[in-house]
Design a protein around this motif. Structure first.
Motif, short mmCIF file in Angstrom:
data_model
loop_
_atom_site.label_atom_id
_atom_site.label_comp_id
_atom_site.label_asym_id
_atom_site.label_seq_id
_atom_site.Cartn_x
_atom_site.Cartn_y
_atom_site.Cartn_z
N ILE A 3 -1.95 7.30 15.47
CA ILE A 3 -1.98 8.61 14.81
C ILE A 3 -3.32 9.27 15.12
O ILE A 3 -4.37 8.63 15.04
CB ILE A 3 -1.80 8.46 13.28
N HIS A 4 -3.28 10.54 15.46
CA HIS A 4 -4.50 11.31 15.71
C HIS A 4 -5.02 11.78 14.34
O HIS A 4 -4.30 12.43 13.59
CB HIS A 4 -4.21 12.51 16.61
N VAL A 5 -6.28 11.45 14.03
CA VAL A 5 -6.84 11.69 12.70
C VAL A 5 -7.96 12.72 12.75
O VAL A 5 -8.86 12.63 13.60
CB VAL A 5 -7.37 10.38 12.08
N TYR A 6 -7.88 13.68 11.84
CA TYR A 6 -8.94 14.67 11.63
C TYR A 6 -9.44 14.49 10.21
O TYR A 6 -8.65 14.21 9.30
CB TYR A 6 -8.41 16.09 11.82
N PHE A 7 -10.74 14.64 9.99
CA PHE A 7 -11.33 14.32 8.70
C PHE A 7 -12.38 15.35 8.30
O PHE A 7 -13.14 15.84 9.13
CB PHE A 7 -12.00 12.94 8.76
N ARG A 8 -12.41 15.67 7.00
CA ARG A 8 -13.43 16.57 6.45
C ARG A 8 -13.90 15.99 5.12
O ARG A 8 -13.09 15.61 4.27
CB ARG A 8 -12.84 17.96 6.24
N ARG A 9 -15.21 15.90 4.98
CA ARG A 9 -15.77 15.45 3.70
C ARG A 9 -15.63 16.58 2.68
O ARG A 9 -15.64 17.76 3.04
CB ARG A 9 -17.23 15.07 3.84
N ASN A 10 -15.52 16.21 1.43
CA ASN A 10 -15.39 17.19 0.36
C ASN A 10 -16.60 18.13 0.36
O ASN A 10 -17.73 17.67 0.34
CB ASN A 10 -15.28 16.46 -0.98
N GLY A 11 -16.36 19.42 0.44
CA GLY A 11 -17.44 20.40 0.44
C GLY A 11 -17.86 20.86 1.83
O GLY A 11 -18.54 21.87 1.97
N GLU A 12 -17.49 20.14 2.88
CA GLU A 12 -17.82 20.55 4.24
C GLU A 12 -16.82 21.60 4.73
O GLU A 12 -15.69 21.66 4.27
CB GLU A 12 -17.78 19.37 5.21
N THR A 13 -17.25 22.41 5.69
CA THR A 13 -16.35 23.41 6.26
C THR A 13 -15.81 22.98 7.61
O THR A 13 -14.83 23.54 8.09
CB THR A 13 -17.07 24.76 6.41
N THR A 14 -16.44 22.00 8.24
CA THR A 14 -16.07 21.56 9.57
C THR A 14 -15.15 20.34 9.51
O THR A 14 -15.44 19.39 8.80
CB THR A 14 -17.32 21.20 10.39
N ILE A 15 -14.08 20.39 10.28
CA ILE A 15 -13.17 19.25 10.39
C ILE A 15 -13.56 18.45 11.62
O ILE A 15 -13.71 19.00 12.70
CB ILE A 15 -11.71 19.72 10.50
N ASP A 62 1.56 12.17 19.87
CA ASP A 62 1.37 11.35 18.68
C ASP A 62 1.25 12.24 17.45
O ASP A 62 0.76 13.36 17.53
CB ASP A 62 0.10 10.51 18.83
N PRO A 63 1.68 11.73 16.28
CA PRO A 63 1.54 12.51 15.05
C PRO A 63 0.06 12.76 14.74
O PRO A 63 -0.82 12.02 15.18
CB PRO A 63 2.15 11.63 13.97
N GLU A 64 -0.22 13.80 13.97
CA GLU A 64 -1.57 14.15 13.55
C GLU A 64 -1.62 14.20 12.03
O GLU A 64 -0.67 14.67 11.40
CB GLU A 64 -1.99 15.51 14.09
N ILE A 65 -2.74 13.72 11.45
CA ILE A 65 -2.96 13.89 10.02
C ILE A 65 -4.34 14.46 9.80
O ILE A 65 -5.27 14.23 10.56
CB ILE A 65 -2.78 12.57 9.22
N TYR A 66 -4.45 15.25 8.75
CA TYR A 66 -5.72 15.85 8.34
C TYR A 66 -6.07 15.29 6.98
O TYR A 66 -5.25 15.29 6.06
CB TYR A 66 -5.58 17.38 8.27
N LEU A 67 -7.28 14.74 6.87
CA LEU A 67 -7.74 14.09 5.65
C LEU A 67 -8.94 14.81 5.05
O LEU A 67 -9.76 15.39 5.78
CB LEU A 67 -8.16 12.65 5.94
N GLU A 68 -9.05 14.75 3.73
CA GLU A 68 -10.24 15.24 3.04
C GLU A 68 -10.68 14.18 2.05
O GLU A 68 -9.86 13.63 1.32
CB GLU A 68 -9.95 16.55 2.31
N SER A 69 -11.99 13.88 2.05
CA SER A 69 -12.49 12.83 1.16
C SER A 69 -12.27 13.23 -0.30
O SER A 69 -12.25 14.40 -0.64
CB SER A 69 -13.96 12.56 1.42
N THR A 70 -12.11 12.20 -1.14
CA THR A 70 -11.90 12.46 -2.57
C THR A 70 -13.07 11.95 -3.37
O THR A 70 -13.88 11.19 -2.91
CB THR A 70 -10.62 11.77 -3.07
#
Length: 70
Positions: A3-15, A62-70
């Protein structure tokens, strides 16, 4: 499953693009997942899931998911 993963921390603007990761299955939107980022284990929520249908004369994507920290 890859799976292709994209991630952003809570409060950030950039993925950030974390690249390809091995996961047992594609998590559903709004699921909580645990992921290793920068040698840290982080709890994150799935904010978006993209899956692709096979298209004739194109390579399988491949599938992609976008995550944001909690």
């Amino acid at each position: 499953m890859r799976i292709h993963v994209y991630f952003r921390r809570n409060g950030e603007t950039t993925i950030r693009d974390l690249g390809m990761r091995e996961m047992g299955s594609v998590p559903a939107q709004d699921d909580d997942v645990i992921i290793n980022v920068d040698r840290q284990t982080i709890s994150a929520k799935v904010t978006r899931v993209r899956t692709f249908l096979p298209v004739e004369h194109q390579a399988q994507r491949d599938p992609e998911i976008y995550l944001e920290s909690t």
